[in-house]
Every structure is written in C-alpha cells, then in structure tokens.
Design a protein around this motif. Structure first.
Motif, PDB file in Angstrom:
ATOM      1  N   PHE B  63      14.743 -87.066 -43.705  1.00 14.72           N
ATOM      2  CA  PHE B  63      14.524 -87.361 -45.009  1.00 14.72           C
ATOM      3  C   PHE B  63      14.364 -86.237 -45.875  1.00 14.72           C
ATOM      4  CE2 PHE B  63       9.885 -86.647 -46.428  1.00 14.72           C
ATOM      5  CZ  PHE B  63       9.542 -85.969 -45.280  1.00 14.72           C
ATOM      6  N   ASP B  64      14.868 -86.405 -47.265  1.00 17.01           N
ATOM      7  CA  ASP B  64      14.784 -85.324 -48.292  1.00 17.01           C
ATOM      8  C   ASP B  64      15.649 -84.085 -47.823  1.00 17.01           C
ATOM      9  OD1 ASP B  64      13.507 -86.629 -49.979  1.00 17.01           O
ATOM     10  OD2 ASP B  64      11.687 -85.445 -49.826  1.00 17.01           O
ATOM     11  N   GLY B  65      16.630 -84.233 -47.021  1.00 14.70           N
ATOM     12  CA  GLY B  65      17.497 -83.120 -46.548  1.00 14.70           C
ATOM     13  C   GLY B  65      16.716 -82.147 -45.388  1.00 14.70           C
ATOM     14  N   ASN B  66      15.614 -82.999 -45.015  1.00  8.38           N
ATOM     15  CA  ASN B  66      15.130 -82.288 -43.785  1.00  8.38           C
ATOM     16  C   ASN B  66      15.167 -82.911 -42.370  1.00  8.38           C
ATOM     17  OD1 ASN B  66      13.752 -80.171 -45.622  1.00  8.38           O
ATOM     18  ND2 ASN B  66      12.360 -81.774 -46.406  1.00  8.38           N
ATOM     19  N   ILE B  67      15.184 -82.286 -41.431  1.00 11.09           N
ATOM     20  CA  ILE B  67      15.091 -82.971 -39.995  1.00 11.09           C
ATOM     21  C   ILE B  67      13.709 -82.701 -39.762  1.00 11.09           C
ATOM     22  CG2 ILE B  67      16.360 -81.513 -38.912  1.00 11.09           C
ATOM     23  CD1 ILE B  67      17.729 -83.871 -37.486  1.00 11.09           C
ATOM     24  N   VAL B  68      13.035 -83.665 -38.967  1.00  9.08           N
ATOM     25  CA  VAL B  68      11.634 -83.409 -38.298  1.00  9.08           C
ATOM     26  C   VAL B  68      11.570 -84.082 -37.236  1.00  9.08           C
ATOM     27  CG1 VAL B  68       9.341 -83.726 -38.979  1.00  9.08           C
ATOM     28  CG2 VAL B  68      10.725 -83.848 -40.889  1.00  9.08           C
ATOM     29  N   VAL B  69      11.139 -83.151 -36.040  1.00  9.13           N
ATOM     30  CA  VAL B  69      10.824 -83.564 -34.809  1.00  9.13           C
ATOM     31  C   VAL B  69       9.491 -83.824 -34.521  1.00  9.13           C
ATOM     32  CG1 VAL B  69      13.009 -83.162 -33.604  1.00  9.13           C
ATOM     33  CG2 VAL B  69      11.138 -81.747 -33.784  1.00  9.13           C
ATOM     34  N   TYR B  70       8.884 -85.148 -34.010  1.00  8.49           N
ATOM     35  CA  TYR B  70       7.360 -84.993 -33.715  1.00  8.49           C
ATOM     36  C   TYR B  70       6.958 -85.940 -32.793  1.00  8.49           C
ATOM     37  CZ  TYR B  70       8.541 -89.808 -35.743  1.00  8.49           C
ATOM     38  OH  TYR B  70       9.316 -90.966 -35.995  1.00  8.49           O
ATOM     39  N   LYS B  71       5.748 -85.528 -32.442  1.00 10.00           N
ATOM     40  CA  LYS B  71       5.002 -86.195 -31.218  1.00 10.00           C
ATOM     41  C   LYS B  71       3.505 -86.225 -31.591  1.00 10.00           C
ATOM     42  CE  LYS B  71       3.972 -86.046 -26.616  1.00 10.00           C
ATOM     43  NZ  LYS B  71       4.542 -86.811 -25.603  1.00 10.00           N
ATOM     44  N   PHE B  72       3.215 -87.652 -31.077  1.00  5.61           N
ATOM     45  CA  PHE B  72       1.960 -87.981 -31.517  1.00  5.61           C
ATOM     46  C   PHE B  72       1.143 -87.833 -29.799  1.00  5.61           C
ATOM     47  CE2 PHE B  72       3.066 -91.240 -34.782  1.00  5.61           C
ATOM     48  CZ  PHE B  72       3.599 -90.102 -35.391  1.00  5.61           C
ATOM     49  N   ILE B  73      -0.131 -87.168 -30.018  1.00  2.25           N
ATOM     50  CA  ILE B  73      -1.119 -87.055 -28.999  1.00  2.25           C
ATOM     51  C   ILE B  73      -2.473 -87.648 -29.174  1.00  2.25           C
ATOM     52  CG2 ILE B  73      -1.828 -85.935 -26.871  1.00  2.25           C
ATOM     53  CD1 ILE B  73       0.528 -83.942 -27.104  1.00  2.25           C
ATOM     54  N   SER B  74      -2.820 -88.635 -28.677  1.00  2.00           N
ATOM     55  CA  SER B  74      -4.249 -89.223 -29.076  1.00  2.00           C
ATOM     56  C   SER B  74      -4.192 -89.181 -30.539  1.00  2.00           C
ATOM     57  CB  SER B  74      -5.162 -88.335 -28.470  1.00  2.00           C
ATOM     58  OG  SER B  74      -6.472 -88.291 -29.169  1.00  2.00           O
ATOM     59  N   ASP B  75      -5.318 -88.523 -31.254  1.00  2.00           N
ATOM     60  CA  ASP B  75      -5.234 -88.710 -32.597  1.00  2.00           C
ATOM     61  C   ASP B  75      -4.821 -87.614 -33.457  1.00  2.00           C
ATOM     62  OD1 ASP B  75      -7.315 -87.257 -31.951  1.00  2.00           O
ATOM     63  OD2 ASP B  75      -8.946 -88.132 -32.798  1.00  2.00           O
ATOM     64  N   VAL B  76      -4.159 -86.761 -32.738  1.00  2.00           N
ATOM     65  CA  VAL B  76      -3.234 -85.865 -33.417  1.00  2.00           C
ATOM     66  C   VAL B  76      -1.650 -85.825 -33.629  1.00  2.00           C
ATOM     67  CG1 VAL B  76      -5.085 -84.052 -33.495  1.00  2.00           C
ATOM     68  CG2 VAL B  76      -3.689 -84.286 -31.626  1.00  2.00           C
ATOM     69  N   HIS B  77      -1.105 -85.656 -34.605  1.00  2.00           N
ATOM     70  CA  HIS B  77       0.248 -85.467 -34.859  1.00  2.00           C
ATOM     71  C   HIS B  77       0.920 -84.228 -35.026  1.00  2.00           C
ATOM     72  CE1 HIS B  77      -0.225 -90.003 -36.454  1.00  2.00           C
ATOM     73  NE2 HIS B  77      -0.894 -89.796 -35.408  1.00  2.00           N
ATOM     74  N   PHE B  78       1.841 -83.761 -34.300  1.00  2.51           N
ATOM     75  CA  PHE B  78       2.607 -82.534 -34.148  1.00  2.51           C
ATOM     76  C   PHE B  78       4.178 -82.772 -34.788  1.00  2.51           C
ATOM     77  CE2 PHE B  78       0.011 -80.185 -31.444  1.00  2.51           C
ATOM     78  CZ  PHE B  78      -0.903 -81.197 -30.618  1.00  2.51           C
ATOM     79  N   TYR B  79       4.162 -81.987 -35.689  1.00  5.01           N
ATOM     80  CA  TYR B  79       5.724 -81.880 -36.549  1.00  5.01           C
ATOM     81  C   TYR B  79       6.154 -80.430 -36.469  1.00  5.01           C
ATOM     82  CZ  TYR B  79       3.766 -86.406 -38.540  1.00  5.01           C
ATOM     83  OH  TYR B  79       2.960 -87.412 -38.665  1.00  5.01           O
ATOM     84  N   VAL B  80       7.592 -80.688 -36.598  1.00  7.58           N
ATOM     85  CA  VAL B  80       8.320 -79.451 -36.614  1.00  7.58           C
ATOM     86  C   VAL B  80       9.416 -79.620 -37.755  1.00  7.58           C
ATOM     87  CG1 VAL B  80       9.605 -77.450 -35.932  1.00  7.58           C
ATOM     88  CG2 VAL B  80       8.063 -78.137 -34.584  1.00  7.58           C
ATOM     89  N   THR B  81       9.501 -79.001 -39.012  1.00 11.83           N
ATOM     90  CA  THR B  81      10.673 -79.304 -39.773  1.00 11.83           C
ATOM     91  C   THR B  81      11.585 -78.277 -39.834  1.00 11.83           C
ATOM     92  OG1 THR B  81       8.767 -80.416 -41.122  1.00 11.83           O
ATOM     93  CG2 THR B  81      10.960 -80.186 -42.163  1.00 11.83           C
ATOM     94  N   ALA B  82      12.857 -78.630 -40.198  1.00  9.04           N
ATOM     95  CA  ALA B  82      13.899 -77.641 -40.639  1.00  9.04           C
ATOM     96  C   ALA B  82      14.814 -78.429 -41.448  1.00  9.04           C
ATOM     97  CB  ALA B  82      14.606 -77.042 -39.411  1.00  9.04           C
ATOM     98  N   GLU B  83      15.971 -77.721 -42.094  1.00 12.18           N
ATOM     99  CA  GLU B  83      16.973 -78.116 -42.757  1.00 12.18           C
ATOM    100  C   GLU B  83      17.930 -79.344 -42.051  1.00 12.18           C
ATOM    101  OE1 GLU B  83      18.651 -77.101 -45.907  1.00 12.18           O
ATOM    102  OE2 GLU B  83      17.046 -75.933 -46.507  1.00 12.18           O
ATOM    103  N   ASP B  84      18.303 -80.097 -42.697  1.00 16.63           N
ATOM    104  CA  ASP B  84      19.131 -81.325 -41.961  1.00 16.63           C
ATOM    105  C   ASP B  84      20.402 -80.787 -41.346  1.00 16.63           C
ATOM    106  OD1 ASP B  84      20.732 -80.965 -44.263  1.00 16.63           O
ATOM    107  OD2 ASP B  84      20.189 -83.122 -44.584  1.00 16.63           O
ATOM    108  N   HIS B  85      20.968 -79.724 -41.444  1.00 13.16           N
ATOM    109  CA  HIS B  85      21.850 -79.337 -40.588  1.00 13.16           C
ATOM    110  C   HIS B  85      21.523 -78.465 -39.465  1.00 13.16           C
ATOM    111  CE1 HIS B  85      21.416 -75.111 -41.972  1.00 13.16           C
ATOM    112  NE2 HIS B  85      21.338 -75.265 -43.045  1.00 13.16           N
TER     113      HIS B  85
END
Lengths: 924, 180
Positions: B63-85
């Motif tokens: 979204f918004d020209g970004n690509i984000v990979v993410y993972k949820f463990i219990s009640d915390v959410h991990f995200y890593v964002t970079a440009e969409d290319h």
C-alpha cells in the motif's frame, strides 16, 4: 435476562482484572519525562549500579521511541551524564550506552567528549566493543574527526571478525554521503573483504564497492563482469549482483542478433538454491527491455512453481511478477492460468486480487464466463480498494473482447447493486460509461442497467452523471421512451440537484425526439412549480424552448442548439461579451453546440490506449478542430456535419525583400500513430515574423472547404481584405469553385480564417493538388498616431501547394464485431490484390506502416503482432465519405530474407470505395 | 526500478501491539521523520493488516507504494517495510531475523508483557538488524549473541574463556535450546 447480566458482570470483572494486570506488569506505566530525567542522575553516582543505569537508559529510549522529544538542554544533560558510564566495565550497560549516544545524537562540539572513550573501545580486544564503537563514532562524527579515525576504519574493513568488518563497511556506506574521498581510498581493503568467508561481509563489501564506482559506468561494467565469474555465496550479495547486472544490461544498447549480454548469468541464477536469488533473477529477466517470450520462458516456469508455494510472501511475489508480465506479454503466462485460478480463493486478499486481474489480462474469450462466475463469489468478501482494481481490469477486458460485453456489463451492474462506498460505485459507473462509448452494441443494455441503478442510488454525484448520460445518449437509442419513466421518477423522488439534472435530461429527449415532445412537455409543466429555484428555472427554460420547437418544427440540426453548447466556447464568448461593450444584447448564435464538437472528440478513450490501442487519432482531430474557426461560422451549417478535418501544408515561397523561413513539416503526433497530421508553419520574415498561414481541409458530404488560418505577428502593419485564390494544378475535374470568404483583417497575435469553398461531385474519389496565392492589402501604421494609413497597397504571395489526398476520404471507426460486419457486406463489392513491401525489420513495422498509410482503425487488437511470428493478419475498419462502411483485411507474410508481402482485401457497400483503398496503397 | 540503489534499503521496522500502538519502532526513511506521519502510517498499516492471519506464515501487503511483510505472534505484531519495487523475499529474511532473535532472547515467551519488560533487548535487536536502512545481519543466532554481548565480559574473547566459564555458557545454551 438474569443469565445475561451475570455473564456481562463476570466479563467486566475479568476486563478490569486484565487492566490491572497491565498496570502491574507494564514497566512503563505512567512514565513521565521529568521523573526519568531525575532518575538519570544516578549516572553520576560514584558507585555505579549497572542494572539500574540500564533500566534508566531503557526508559529514556522508550520515551524517544514513543515520540517524546528532549529539549536541547535536556539532551545535553543526558548526554553528559551518559558519558560517565564509560567507567563501568559491565558489557551490557556499555551496549546500551552505545545505543543511547546514537539516539541522542550530540551536537558537534559535544562529540569531542566521547571521542576518546570510543577511540579506546575501537582498539579494544573485544570484537563487540570494536564494532559498536565504530558504528557509534561514524554515526556521530564530522568530516574533521574522520581523518583521525580513518586508519582504524581501513584496518577494520579487513578485520577477521565479521562483526567488526561489517560495522566498518556499513559505516562506510553512510560515510560516502559525508566524505566520499576517504571511503574511496579503502578500495583495496573492500576488494579483499568481498572474498571474505562470511556472507554478510561479502554483501556489505559488495554494496560499498558498487556505491563507490556507481558514477563510473565502465568501472561498474568491469566490476559486474568480475563478479559474475566470482564465487560469491551469500544470497543477499547474489541479489545485489543480479541488480547490478540488470543495470548494466539496461545501459547497453541492444544489438539485433547478438544475444543479450549476461543473460546466461541471469538464467543460471534461476537454478540457485536460495529462493531469494531465484526470485530476484526472475524479476530481473521480466524487467529487461523488449524481453522476448523465449527469454521469459525460464523465469515464468520458476514463478509458476512459486505460485503453489506454502509461503504467502512467495505466492504474492510470484503473482505480482506474473501480473507485471501480463501487462506486456499476456501470451507468455497463459500456462500459469490454472495455478492462478486456484489463488482466487487465497487467504491473502492481495494475492487473490492480483491473481484475478492477471487472469483478466491473460484470459481468452472462451474463459470469460467461467472466470466471471469465480469472481462473483470472490468479489463480495474483499475490500473496496481491491474491488476497484477488479472493476478496472474488467473494463479493459471488455474493450478487448467487445463480443463479451453482455456478460461483463451484467457482472458490473450486479456488483453495482451490492454494498460499497462511493469510490467503488464511481469506478463501476465510469467503467460502464467507457464501455458504452466504445462499444455501440453495449449502449442499450448499459443504459438500462444504469437507469435501474439510479432508482436506488445514494450518491447525488453519480445520479447526476448518469442522468446527463441518459440525456445525451438516450434519445438516439431504438426505444427512447423507456428511459423517460426512469428519469421522471427521479424528478418526483429526489433532491434538488438530481431533479435539475433529470429535467435537463428530459428536455433533451423532447428536443431530439419530435414524437415524444408533447409527452415531455406535459412532464415539464408539472415541474414549473418546483420548490427549488434552479429546478424551476431549468423547467421554465426548457418548456419555452420546446414550445418554440413544436411551433416552428425547426430542422434537426438546429435543435441541438436548444439544449447544449460547448461549455468552453460559451464561457469565452460570455467573457468577451462582458469585457466588451454590453449595449447590444448578447447573442448566443456564435457558440457552437457541444454535440457537434463532441462527435469528433470522443473517439477512443484513454483506457483503450492502455490496452494497447492508440488514442491519439481522436486527440489530433479534436485539436485541429479546436484550432479551426470553421464552426463558428454559421454559413457552413447548411452543409451538414463535417466528415473529416485534415490539416494540409501550405507554404509561402520567398518573394522580393522578404526573407524566407519555413519549418519542416512538424509531425503533431507520435511516430507510431495510425493517422498523421502534418502541419507546417509558414513564416514571413522581414526583420521579424510578419505573418503565419496554416491550411486546414474540411471535407463535407458535397463540399470541400479549405480554411487558411492567418496570424499577423507584426505590430507596425495592418493586413486587410485577405483571401486565397486556389487553382487546381493536378487532378481531374471533380471540384467546382463555389465561393471564397475573405478575412476582413488579419488579427494581431490571434488567428483569423479565410475560406475557399468547392462543390464536390459525390461519389468521386480523386486526389488533387492546388496552387495557392494569398492576396491582401497591406497598410502601414503611422507611428505618430498609431492609426493605419488611409491608403494601402495590394500584395500577394504564393503559398505552398495544398493537397487533397485520397486518405482524406476515409475516417477510422471502431466496430465491435468485425466478422459480423464483414459478412454483412456483399462479396460483389470486394476487391483484393497482393503487394510486395520489400525488406522490413519485422512484421510489426510493416503493419504499422500500412495502418499509417490507410488511416483506418485497427480492430480487435490485431495491430499487435505476436513476437517472432512469420505471418499476421490485421483487421481495419473505417468510414468513407457518405457514411458508407469500409472494412479491410490485410494478411502479411515474412520470408527468410525479411521480405514482407501482403494481401489486402477491402469490402464496402460500393465497389469504387473498395477500389479507393487499393488506390491509396498503390499511390504511396 | 529506475533508481536501483546499491542494496536493499529498509524504510522501517515496527513492533506494534494488538491494538496497533507502538511498542518499539525504528524508521530509516527521511520522508517519514515526523511522529505524526509515523503514527498515521502505523495506524493505516494496522488497519490494513489486522484482519489477516499472519500467525503461521508471515504475510505481505502492498500500500501507498510500500511493500510490507508482517507476522503476528501472540499479542505483538512485527512489520518490515520497504519500497514496492523491493524483493519481497529479502524483506522476509529481515522479518524472520527480527522475530526469531526477539524470540531467542525472550526465551520463546513472545508477548507484549515480556517484550516491554525486556525492551532493552528488543531495541538492541533493532539496532543489530538494520543500520540506517542497510541490512546489517539477518541470522537470529548471530543477532542474539551480539545483543547479549556474548564473549564481551571480563574483556576476554570467547576463545580465552576459562574452562568453567565455557561449561557454564554451554549449560545455558543447552537449557535454552531445551526450553525453546
């Protein structure tokens, strides 16, 4: 009830418990900056409590992380007390100290305080101290300090411990922005680090080396050649190499037959054992310029494998890449269709949407129904933003396969009735609009769907848009009366804005369908007492106009004027009226009607051009229409509508004291468009440009009008009574000069037009060449008074010859079903023959050339030749003057020596029109 | 793909709780320096991802020209964002390095409470993972060792540890592996 309340009660108790848990356990509950800064005083204690200091630092970092900021003095205070902690030998505390120094980021005059401590750590025996000290020092240092530590950094690059080496290399990447020269001096060390056994060191060294050499193309190319042969195992580093390679490929000019450089390397990377590298290589291949389907093949196969991976990220990446291929080479990925159909039900909606839009691009005509069935299940449970993407893909698909408009428009109208926000609804309505405009057969069902939609539409904007469309398109349908009920319902039920739009729409039915006029009037009478001003005004105006119409029964062409005007024209004429003298009443008769204008403007929409067609034809015509003054002249309205406007070139030959300059014919369009307009500007130059003449040819059913647009560009002179005399110098006698309209005065800086009108024998298609002489009276302006002199002198100039070309008789049109139209024309009026075009680079070039020459509209996407094919047929459609249809089939063949032969078969309603097509080809 | 930077550049690494509030974040993107922008980004990212289940395998969103990979463990959410290319799989390796090293350091007990209690470790993981947008290390074992300053105590490198120390460290490692 009792049970319920008990459950509720227990829940709230539980909730409170959780809350209190939170309060109890969160170490940062109620944290406050002031208090933490107080606590930070413990850094100054003579007996350091390492654990406590760590906790305080964590709290400070927590505040930073939550977005709290320290004032300058606070930051300085924290920084100074933190420096005291270097006394402690506790390694974990030291690690936190490093972190907070980077976070607080001291100003340059404070840095000096920690420099010595950090330098000491840089020479420590402990690797982790060394690496962290390097990172901290490099992140807070300035250029001056850098000189002092450079020696250590250079050494650190080749340190045997990976953590130190990486730290130095990554710091080098950041330092490049501050002082590139220093980093460049490390080249040898970095080169050595590339051969390190540690993967991350390889990666960092590679990145840094490339960054250093980035500006030097040759050096990069050399580096890449060396790297592709080296033995680098780190997946990240390999990904980087692939990027550098594709960068080098994109910069080399491709030669025709030689294989692409480094392609073998990319292909080899597809067999790497790391998915990351495989994927990077596949993406690199996809993004190659003018990639062939043979080159794509290996990349597509690995992506296809990824499609059925268990990892969502991998599936997403693969389907995203395939979607990208489908934009340009839909044929190359058809093999993956089956795998992608499985992805429609994927948990991750991004994957599902990408899969669907890809399928819509690659799908063939036969699979549309099945696909639609699957999508309708899927579409109901995704978010609006995904739905919009799907709608746009369906629109493109519909333009590609016009036969399927029924299924697709039905689908669109179904989802139109479902729940959704404004943006989503608007996307659907826009798509239906676009389909109606481009596919004539879809007009009736499309309008019906839209009129059903406004029965229950919550968006005023959309209702107004649809009502406007119904008003402009509805009257021309086979059964206009059925829309009136829908429109009138709106008058009864809706808000003022919609009522006003509905009344405008109704009045158009009244104006254009004489049979319905009395009924429309009855409905309009009822609106005369509406509660809203605007609605009442509109009703009164239209009632007046329609009553007048029914009294006089004016012919159809004038009735356009009743309801709509080209808004830009109206605005500019009103503006000039207000700014000028307002004594005489304003006359609207000079404003041309919008329908006349729009007929040429709405050719093929931009969406089509995305799908591979080219819309510039319609833009050209409308732009030359904009430039033309013909339509503002009421004299021509008796000739009926303009068949085609062509620009021709006329040029003025040099004469006595005038210097001469003419620009080469300027192609107003891109080189690939089917229809070219050449327009050359003619400039007289004495000392400045004196005047400028351009010729535009207007073709009517039985007339040809040459319009010469003249601009005077010199202030010291007035040109009056301008006319052009034309004489046919080539061609048979099929035109008779009718009259000439001269221009009273050539306006200064603006365009004025003079016309030469010929009567044309209908049914004769001949080309002609005219010599043209511009005649005018020239008067000098007296510099003292600013008035032109009484006496002028007559003068004349020879303009460049003007051509009437055979192609001017043809106009491109879009048809939805070529085969059906072809079969409906009789074989007797068919005319076919073979041509040898000679050597060409490929079929695509030959196809484009022929489309250019004939100037007709390619149908059903046949203007695109699949790569490497040896034969191709292109379908063209057009209209000849007199509104008779012309259909052309062209078959191209390519032999081993790249010689192109073609066979052209033309069909139309009359044999001489079919022959015209061949005359055009043989003439060029 | 026009501006191919020399290496993958990470825009941000985030750790949010199950209500989308930030626990620990790090931004490397100079276009998103103000806290207001960052919070807006986190909010819309949270809303876009909350309905998906990223509990088993890491998920991905664009979204918004970004690509984000993410993972949820219990009640915390991990995200890593970079440009969409960017290459999704490279981001995935960063994300994996992130949550695996947090999990290692927290001895498998990944939840908001323990993350907050050991926030220093989490912040250090962020510091060891990405440096100014450049991927520094993705191997969780290596990151965990660097965060806990293994081998740095008493100024003696690992090789020069006494026998008793070596035994103690080995015991700790074994028990950690058993606990996991």
């Amino acid at each position: 009830m009792v049970e319920n309340s008990i459950i509720l009660g227990s829940e709230s108790v539980k909730k409170r418990d959780e809350d209190s848990d939170d309060v109890y356990y969160s170490p940062f509950w109620g944290i406050e900056k002031g208090a933490v800064l107080q606590e930070a005083r413990c850094f100054n204690d003579s007996q350091l409590d390492a654990r406590r200091c760590q906790q305080v630092i964590t709290k400070l970092l927590y505040l930073c992380n939550q977005g709290d900021t320290f004032t300058k003095t606070e930051a300085t205070e924290v920084f100074f007390s933190v420096t005291k902690l270097f006394q402690s030998k506790d390694s974990n505390l030291r690690r936190m100290v490093y972190l907070i120094i980077k976070e607080v980021c001291p100003s340059s005059d404070e840095v000096i305080i920690v420099t010595s401590s950090l330098m000491k750590d840089m020479n420590s025996k402990v690797d982790l101290y060394r690496s962290n000290a390097i990172r901290v020092l490099c992140s807070i240092t300035d250029a001056g300090l850098l000189g002092q530590i450079e020696r250590y950094l250079k050494q650190a690059v080749v340190d045997k411990n990976s953590v130190v080496s990486s730290a130095a290399l990554v710091s080098g990447l950041h330092l490049l922005k501050i002082n590139a020269d220093i980093v460049r001096r490390w080249s040898n060390e970095i080169q050595e680090a590339i051969n390190s056994s540690h993967p991350m060191v390889q990666f960092h060294a590679l990145s840094l080396l490339h960054q250093i050499r980035q500006s030097d193309r040759l050096a990069v190319s050399k580096l890449v050649t060396q790297l592709t042969k080296s033995n680098i195992r780190s997946p990240l580093a390999q990904c980087s190499i692939i990027r550098y390679v594709s960068q080098v490929i994109s910069q080399t000019v491709p030669s025709d037959n030689a294989p692409r450089p480094f392609f073998d390397f990319l292909e080899g990377c597809l067999r790497n054992k790391s998915e990351m590298v495989i994927f990077e290589a596949a993406r690199a291949i996809i993004n190659l310029k003018e990639v062939t389907s043979r080159e794509l093949q290996p990349a597509v196969s690995v992506l296809q494998l990824f499609l059925s991976s268990s990892k969502p990220v991998l599936r997403f990446g693969a389907v995203r890449a395939i979607n990208q291929i489908a934009l340009k080479n839909p044929l190359s990925v058809t093999n993956c269709n089956l795998d992608m159909e499985n992805l429609i039900s994927d948990q991750n909606r991004s994957i599902a949407t990408l899969a669907i839009t890809t399928l819509l691009k690659t799908g063939n005509e036969s699979s549309i129904e099945r696909l639609m069935k699957q999508i309708s299940v899927f579409v109901s449970d995704i978010q609006d933003e995904f739905k919009i993407v799907v709608v746009q893909a369906i629109q493109t698909l519909c333009l590609k396969f016009p036969h399927k408009h029924r299924t697709l428009v039905n689908f669109l109208s179904n989802i139109l009735r479902e729940e959704g926000g404004f943006a989503f609804k608007k996307a659907i309505v826009d798509s239906i609009f676009c389909i109606i405009k481009n596919i004539p057969d879809a007009k009736d069902p499309g309008l019906t769907h839209l009129s059903e939609f406004i029965e229950d539409c919550e968006f005023t904007y959309l209702s107004s848009q649809i009502l406007h469309l119904l008003g402009s398109e509805g009257p021309q349908t086979t059964d206009p009366s059925k829309y009136i009920r829908y429109i009138y319902n709106r008058v009864v039920l809706e808000n003022a804005a919609i009522r006003a739009s509905a009344i405008s729409a109704l009045s158009k039915f009244g104006a254009e369908c004489p049979l319905l006029r009395s009924r429309v009037l009855t409905l309009l009478y009822r609106c005369l007492h509406d509660s809203d001003d605007e609605v009442r005004d509109r009703a009164t105006l239209y009632v007046q106009n329609l009553e007048k119409l029914s009294l006089h029964e004016v012919d159809n062409s004038n009735s356009h004027k009743v309801t709509d005007f080209a808004l830009q024209d109206l605005e500019s004429s009103l503006y000039s009226y207000i700014s000028g003298c307002t004594v005489s009443p304003y006359s609207i008769s000079n404003v041309r009607s919008a329908s006349q204008k729009s007929k040429t403007e709405h050719g093929i929409s931009k969406i089509l051009s995305k799908a591979g067609h080219d819309s510039s034809f319609s833009e050209d015509v409308s732009s030359s229409f904009e430039q033309s003054n013909l339509l503002s002249n009421p004299l021509f309205s008796v000739y009926g509508s303009v068949f085609k406007v062509c620009s021709s070139n006329s040029r003025i030959s040099p004469l006595n004291y005038f210097m001469f300059q003419s620009s080469k014919p300027i192609s107003l369009t891109e080189a690939e468009t089917e229809y070219k307009v050449n327009l050359s500007n003619i400039k007289f130059i004495s000392t400045h440009v004196l005047s400028q003449v351009t010729c535009i040819v207007h073709l009517f059913q039985s007339h040809v009008v040459f319009e010469f647009k003249c601009t005077n560009t010199i202030e010291e002179q007035v040109l009056e009574d301008i006319s052009v005399s034309m004489e046919m110098i080539e061609g048979v006698d099929f035109l008779a000069e009718n009259s000439t309209i001269s221009l009273d005065r050539m306006p200064l800086g603006d365009e004025g037009s003079t016309f030469v009108i010929f009567d044309r024998k209908e049914g004769v298609f001949e080309q002609a060449k005219f010599s043209c002489i511009l005649r005018f009276t020239s008067k000098e302006i007296d510099p003292a008074t600013g008035e032109p002199e009484e006496e002028g002198y007559d003068d004349e100039y020879t303009l460049e010859d003007v051509d009437l070309k055979l192609t001017d008789y043809l106009r491109p049109t879009n048809i939805s079903n070529f085969k059906k139209a072809w079969d409906s024309l009789s074989e007797e009026c068919e005319c076919s023959s073979d041509y040898d075009i000679g050597k060409r680079e490929g079929l695509q070039q030959a196809v484009e050339m022929v489309i250019n020459i004939i100037g007709c509209q390619p149908c059903e996407g046949t203007e695109a030749v699949p790569p490497n094919s040896r034969s191709h047929s292109t379908l063209l459609s057009g209209v000849c003057i007199g509104e008779s249809q012309v259909l052309i089939r062209t078959n191209f063949g390519l032999d081993e020596l790249n010689n192109v032969t073609m066979k052209i078969t033309a069909r139309s309603e009359r044999l001489d029109i079919s022959e015209l097509v061949h005359a055009i080809i043989s003439n060029s | 793909m026009e501006s191919i930077s020399s290496c993958t550049s990470i825009k941000n690494v985030l750790l949010l709780d199950s209500e989308g509030k930030r626990v620990a974040v790090k931004y490397y993107d100079c276009d998103m320096e103000s806290t207001v922008q960052q919070l807006a980004f986190e909010r819309s990212l949270y809303q876009k991802t909350i309905r998906s289940s990223a509990r088993n395998d890491p998920e991905v969103v664009m979204f918004d020209g970004n690509i984000v990979v993410y993972k949820f463990i219990s009640d915390v959410h991990f995200y890593v964002t970079a440009e969409d290319h960017e290459n999704e799989l490279i981001l995935l390796s960063v994300l994996q390095g992130f949550f695996e090293s947090v999990s290692l350091l927290l001895r498998g007990l990944v939840e908001k409470r323990s993350v907050l209690e050991n926030l220093d470790l989490v912040l250090l993981v962020l510091d060891e993972l990405v440096d100014g947008g450049v991927i520094l290390e993705t191997d969780s074992g290596v990151i965990a060792n660097r965060v806990s300053m293994r081998g740095a105590d008493s100024e003696t490198p690992l090789t020069e540890q006494s026998f008793a120390q070596a035994i103690a460290s080995a015991r700790e490692q074994i028990s950690r592996n058993l606990l996991r």
